[in-house]
Structures are given as C-alpha cells and as structure tokens.
Scaffold this active site. Structure first.
Site, PDB file in Angstrom:
ATOM      1  N   HIS A   3      17.380   2.890  37.322  1.00  0.00           N
ATOM      2  CA  HIS A   3      17.960   3.997  36.552  1.00  0.00           C
ATOM      3  C   HIS A   3      17.034   5.217  36.594  1.00  0.00           C
ATOM      4  CE1 HIS A   3      20.313   5.652  33.038  1.00  0.00           C
ATOM      5  NE2 HIS A   3      19.176   6.310  32.890  1.00  0.00           N
ATOM      6  N   GLU A   4      15.768   5.007  36.219  1.00  0.00           N
ATOM      7  CA  GLU A   4      14.832   6.134  36.197  1.00  0.00           C
ATOM      8  C   GLU A   4      14.563   6.663  37.606  1.00  0.00           C
ATOM      9  OE1 GLU A   4      14.417   7.507  33.471  1.00  0.00           O
ATOM     10  OE2 GLU A   4      15.119   5.845  32.227  1.00  0.00           O
ATOM     11  N   HIS A  46      17.207   9.183  38.430  1.00  0.00           N
ATOM     12  CA  HIS A  46      16.846  10.509  37.898  1.00  0.00           C
ATOM     13  C   HIS A  46      15.804  11.166  38.799  1.00  0.00           C
ATOM     14  CE1 HIS A  46      19.051  10.586  34.175  1.00  0.00           C
ATOM     15  NE2 HIS A  46      18.421   9.567  33.634  1.00  0.00           N
ATOM     16  N   HIS A  73      17.177  12.675  41.875  1.00  0.00           N
ATOM     17  CA  HIS A  73      17.852  13.936  41.547  1.00  0.00           C
ATOM     18  C   HIS A  73      16.826  15.081  41.579  1.00  0.00           C
ATOM     19  CE1 HIS A  73      21.242  15.730  38.783  1.00  0.00           C
ATOM     20  NE2 HIS A  73      21.196  16.295  39.969  1.00  0.00           N
TER      21      HIS A  73
END
Length: 673
Positions: free
Chosen positions: A466-467, A470, A473
């Site tokens: 998940h991290e 990010h 991105h």
C-alpha cells in the site's frame, strides 16, 4: 552558528544532510527562509511589468522552495524521530508557518495580480498544465480568504494559527499516551496462546526497558498479535481498554477539549469563507463534490455490507459460545476471527510469517515496479539518514536517476503509530532541468530478533505494498509544477495508487515468485497460496462496517453535528451506532486518537479510502483482463501516476480505463454482491 539548512546541500542528489542537522538548526533556518520567501513574494508584487502567467503564477509556484524542503524535513522528523525538543519546536513553528501561508494568501496586491492573469489570460496560449495551475492558484487564494474584508482576514489568520497549534498538540498527546502504556507480564501462564515469535519480541521489549518478564505495548507489532492470539480474555480487555482510552483519560493529554476546539474553528473558518460547513469547504475540491454525495455513497455501502457483517459476527459468536463466552465483545473480535480463519481456511498468520521476511517482501515490491514500470532500485550507503535504521535506495529508469526512496520500517519511541508515505522533496521542472523527488515510506513492523529477520504478517505485507503504491505515485511524477506533481491530487483519488498495489498480494503467480521460507528457501506451498486467495474477503463485511463508521464519524464532526457539551464518547457512539456490531464498552472512544482527521489531512475525507477502493477494484479488473503485468495496460497506468494533479482525476481515469469506473466493482471483489 553555521546552519546546514541554509547552505547548498553538498550531498548526493542534494539529499537532506541529516548527519549535520541538529534540532536547534530548525527554528533559525525556518525563520530565515520565511523572510527570504517573503522577499520573493514582494518581488512578484512589485514587478513593474503587467501580470502574466510567467511573472506571477509560475513565479509564485517557485517561491519558497528551500523553505518547503526545510519544513518538510522538520515535520517528517516530528512524525518519525521526534523528541521533547522537536515537539516543543513543532508547537512554536506550526503557527508561524500558518501565519506565513496567510501572509501570501491574504496579500491583496498579490491576489490582484493573480486575479488579473486569471481573468485576462489567453488560455489557448497556455499548456493544459499551465491552465490547471492558473485555476488551482486562483481558487487557492479565494478558498483561503482573498475575497474577505480586512477584519475577516484577521479572523482567518487567528483561526489558522490556533488550528496549527491544536492539530500539532493532538498528535503529540496521542504519541505520549501510546508511549506511556506498557503491559508487563511475569507469569508465563498469562502468555497462553501467544506464538513464540510474539513472546520473544515481548521479552526483548522487557529487556530494553530493564524489566522482568514480558512487555506488551500499544504499538502495532505488539498490540495486534496480542489481541489476535492471547487466550487470557481479561488481558485482552485490558489492552483494548488502554488503546481505546488513549487521550480520553482525565489527564494533561486528554484530547476531548482539543477536538471541540478544532471542530469549532474549522466550522468558523468555513462559514467565514462562505461555506455552510467544513465538509462543504473540503468537498468543493474532491471527486465527491458535496456532503450529500458522500452520505449517499456511505449509506449505500452500509446497506449492502451490513447483512454480510452481521452474518460474520454470528459465526464468531457461535465459536465463542463453545468457550462459554456470550455476548462476544470488541476485545474478543481479533481472537475469534483468527480462530475462525484458521478453522475455515486452515490458514494461520504465524504459519505464513516465515515466508514473508521483510527484505524479501520489499524485493517483491521492487520487482513489481520493475515489471510494471521499468524501475530499478539500488541500495545507496552514501546518503545521510535521520536514524541508523533508515535505508536509502536510488531509483533508476533506463539507467537514469528517477528518485530517492527512504525506508524506515520499525517502531521507536519517537515514531508515531501507523504507516505512511511522505516526501522530503517533490518533483518539478525548472529552466529545462528535472528536479527529481525524495520519497519516504515509514512503517511500524516487528523488529528482527536474534538471528530471525523481521517476519511480516500477511496484513503487513499488504501494508508495505500500500505505502509502496503511494511512493510510486511520488517517484513516477513527471510534471512541470510541483504543486501538481505526484500525490498532489484530489484527496479521494490519492488512495487509488496505494490500494491498487495491494491487489498484487493476492495474485498466485506473483506470490509464488517471492513467498519463500526465510531459513530453508522453500516456496510457500501452493495450497497455502490458494488459502490466502480464498481468504481475501474474510471478514470483509466487518472491515467495511468499521471503515464506514470512521467515515460517518468524520462527516458528522465536519457537518456541524457536534452540539453543546455532549460528551465526545456519547457523540461518537450515537453517530456510528448503525455500524456497531458489538455491545458497547463504556468509557471508550476512538475520536481522541483519530489522528487521520484531527492531526492529518483526512478531515471530511476519511470516506476516500472506500471511494478509492471502487477505483482500484475497477482498475485492477482491467489488469486481470489483459494480464497483471501487461505492458500496454501498465504504460497507461504509469501515465496516470506520472500526471499527478495536472488533469481532472475522472478524466485521467477515463484515459486509462476507456470509461468511468463501475461502482459495483468493489462490491464484486469484496464478495458483497
């Protein structure tokens, strides 16, 4: 005193020179850089030429870059490696930075130049990104008080200074309460049910604190396994009470008064700016454009998920009754959910953990990024870090430098709970030069003990991915302007890249590539992988209700529903009663430690986790159709990531997918249809 924050960083890639920075450097540096940034603003205001995009909008975008880096460095340290001195500085610097921000946004002469460009610019002569920045800049001024009277502007300044102080204090109180608690056990019988690895970690924690026996804390790697495995119900209750009374007890760290003040000030601020509520203000710049749309979205999910959730809890209750427990309570949930999961799927986190050593899982994330986007991650030992446990990687694409990635995996006293991605420096282009980002992932995973590496639960595996989503991105950002770069997107779009990456953790072929036993190298047996995939939706109804409860609570605080002196506990429980699946435990509440909305950026935005799940479920369905590492599909998604906030998120999504997302994609994936 020579101040390293005020000199060029003579480090690889101009990375932050942590090895030279001391806490006492921050305040003088930030004060100096505020003054320097104000001079840059004055130069724009007193520019003799007529206002245009280059001399006003672009010039404003580039003002204060060094201040941004210094303040990002400071607040990242306050989150990941704080101490009393840094916390005191945060109390001093937060209102000063809020005041500086208002000095820009409430500068009448500056706004007149921005307005002139906005009203008169020939948009056909600007790039699409420049048009987007012009619109965002003008709206930013208006949304931050540029059209207010002089008297109202002063009110706004006062509100923003108070909010900066209060949100900082809220976070500090939660950290103090988290660190203050310990559960020391000296009777081995009290450890019944706990796996050897959890006991060993508790023993190491006791030794670190120079105590006998075993110590458990409220930090995630200690709290979660205790609640999941400890057979002693009374001890589970004790730890649960400690967690759900953080910053609620009658002491100096109580956050109830702070919540009231934050909510009141946010509402006053919104009304001053012409909005009915803080939620109206926030949602004007979101994909979900109004509180009514959010309410409809949450209510629809609630209606569809609740029957599944109540069915799940009934199964747990039936299991607990065999142990003579009725009614089941919130502090029983994790324990019996794990028992049911093991019974249903013959799947145990403790059995799986040896196959998910942290270094292997990280390499798998790197491998996914390589296969999807052509990125390579090379360990760098020559880049300064803020703590010896932090590791830095250079990210390369086609042999060219793309980004720096800092990783910080384990809990410490100076680190707040949870997991997050952040940046020390963003990405932008200036004078034909690419300035590449410095991105950081911070988590709280179990430490290595003795010869055993950090072994992750499957939930922690998905947290890392998940991290890392990010981080991708941020690392793939490729825009001209920093304020439109990377994660600078609508808040209910920002979770798409992170939640998208979690999907890979449930792909059999991909799991086979990296889930190998840390001692023997044996791959995780196929039948275990099949169980992981089969169990992907286990307790999905319950988890959905929990998330909806947080979303409803957030919206209630920020749509003016907290009235008078109603106790925070009572307000919370009345607000989320439709989502509660267990009997009430008096004296508990999540609000006083709900840092996402009272100390983070999620106020009137917590719904965005579920909103973005619709997007990520629909996006990954496309990858499933074409191949989870299909080069053409990955190239389209890479373009979405690289575009940041330069394009409206729905338009960006349609460019990738060829259509709008299908709302039922999430419910289908979750098995709730």
């Amino acid at each position: 005193m020579e101040n390293p924050l005020l000199k060029p960083f003579d480090t690889p890639f101009d990375s932050v020179p942590f090895h030279r920075i001391k806490p006492e450097h921050f305040k003088p540096a930030i004060l100096h850089l505020i003054e320097a940034a104000k001079k840059e603003i004055d130069a724009i205001v007193h520019q003799p030429a007529a206002a245009d995009f280059a001399n006003t909008i672009a010039a404003l975008e580039h003002a204060g870059k060094q201040l941004n880096i210094a303040s990002a460095t400071f607040f990242n340290l306050d989150a990941a490696e704080t101490n009393d001195e840094i916390q005191q500085l945060a109390q001093e610097l937060s209102p000063l930075l809020a005041e500086y921000s208002n000095d820009i946004m409430l500068n009448e002469a500056l706004f007149q130049r921005v307005k002139q460009v906005h009203d008169e610019a020939d948009e056909s002569a600007l790039s699409a990104e420049e048009v987007r920045l012009l619109d965002k800049t003008y709206k930013g001024f208006v949304r931050n008080g540029a059209l207010l009277s002089a008297e109202d502007k002063e009110q706004l300044r006062d509100i923003d200074k108070q909010l900066a102080t209060l949100t900082t204090k809220f976070a500090q109180n939660v950290l103090q309460e988290t660190n203050a608690y310990q559960l020391q056990l000296t009777d081995q019988g009290q450890l019944a049910g706990l796996p050897d690895s959890v006991v060993a970690a508790a023993r190491a924690e006791a030794e670190k604190r120079q105590l006998d026996g075993w110590v458990f804390t409220l930090h995630f790697p200690s709290f979660v396994p205790f609640m999941k495995y400890a057979a002693n119900r009374e001890l589970r209750r004790e730890l649960y009470m400690a967690s759900t009374t953080r910053a609620l007890k009658p002491n100096e760290y109580n956050n109830e008064g702070i919540i009231r003040e934050i909510v009141k000030l946010r509402e006053r601020r919104a009304k001053l700016l012409g909005f009915g509520t803080h939620a109206d203000f926030v949602l004007q710049e979101r994909m979900a454009a109004s509180p009514a749309i959010v309410a409809s979205f949450l209510d629809d999910l609630l209606r569809k998920a609740k029957p599944y959730a109540t069915g799940e809890i009934a199964k747990l209750q039936a299991l607990a009754e065999k142990d003579g427990i009725a009614p089941l309570m919130p502090y029983d949930h994790a324990y019996y959910a794990e028992k049911l999961r093991e019974a249903t799927f013959r799947l145990s986190d403790e059995t799986l953990k040896p196959y998910f050593p942290l270094p292997q899982v990280l390499e798998a994330a790197f491998d996914a990024a390589s296969r999807l986007y052509g990125l390579v991650f090379e360990l760098r030992t020559d880049i300064p870090t803020y703590h010896p446990e932090v590791t830095v990687y250079e990210v390369l694409e086609n042999g060219e430098h793309k980004a720096l990635l800092y990783t910080d995996w384990h809990p410490r006293e100076g680190k707040r709970a949870g997991a997050w991605m952040t940046a020390f420096r963003g990405q932008w282009k200036e004078d034909g030069r690419q300035v590449r980002p410095h991105i950081s992932i911070v988590c709280n995973f179990s430490r290595p003990t003795g010869d055993t590496p950090s072994l992750l639960t499957f939930n922690e595996v998905t947290t890392l991915f998940h991290e890392f989503g990010h981080a991708l991105h941020g690392m793939l950002a490729d825009t001209v302007f920093e304020s439109l770069s990377g994660t600078n997107v609508y808040w209910d779009f920002v979770e798409l890249p992170s939640q998208f990456m979690e999907n890979y953790c449930y792909e059999k072929e991909f799991l086979q590539s990296f889930a190998h036993h840390y001692q023997t190298g044996e791959p995780l047996p196929d039948e275990e992988i099949d169980k992981i995939v089969a169990a992907a939706n286990f307790m999905e109804g319950y988890q959905t209700m929990r998330q909806l409860g947080f979303g409803l609570l957030d919206m209630a605080y920020h749509t003016g529903r907290l009235k008078g002196d109603l106790p925070i506990e009572q307000f919370e429980k009345e607000t989320i009663k439709e989502t509660l699946l267990y009997p009430d435990v008096p004296g508990t509440a999540q609000s006083p430690s709900f840092s996402h909305i009272f100390a983070g950026g999620y106020s009137a935005g917590y719904y965005s986790y579920k909103w973005a799940e619709v997007l990520d479920a629909d996006a990954f369905a496309y990858f499933r159709e074409t191949g989870i590492f299909n080069a053409d599909t990955a190239a389209k998604f890479k373009a979405l990531l690289a575009s940041g906030g330069t394009v409206d998120p729905m338009e960006l999504y349609i460019r990738f997918r060829g259509r709008k997302p299908e709302p039922d994609a999430l419910l289908k994936r979750a098995g709730l249809l």
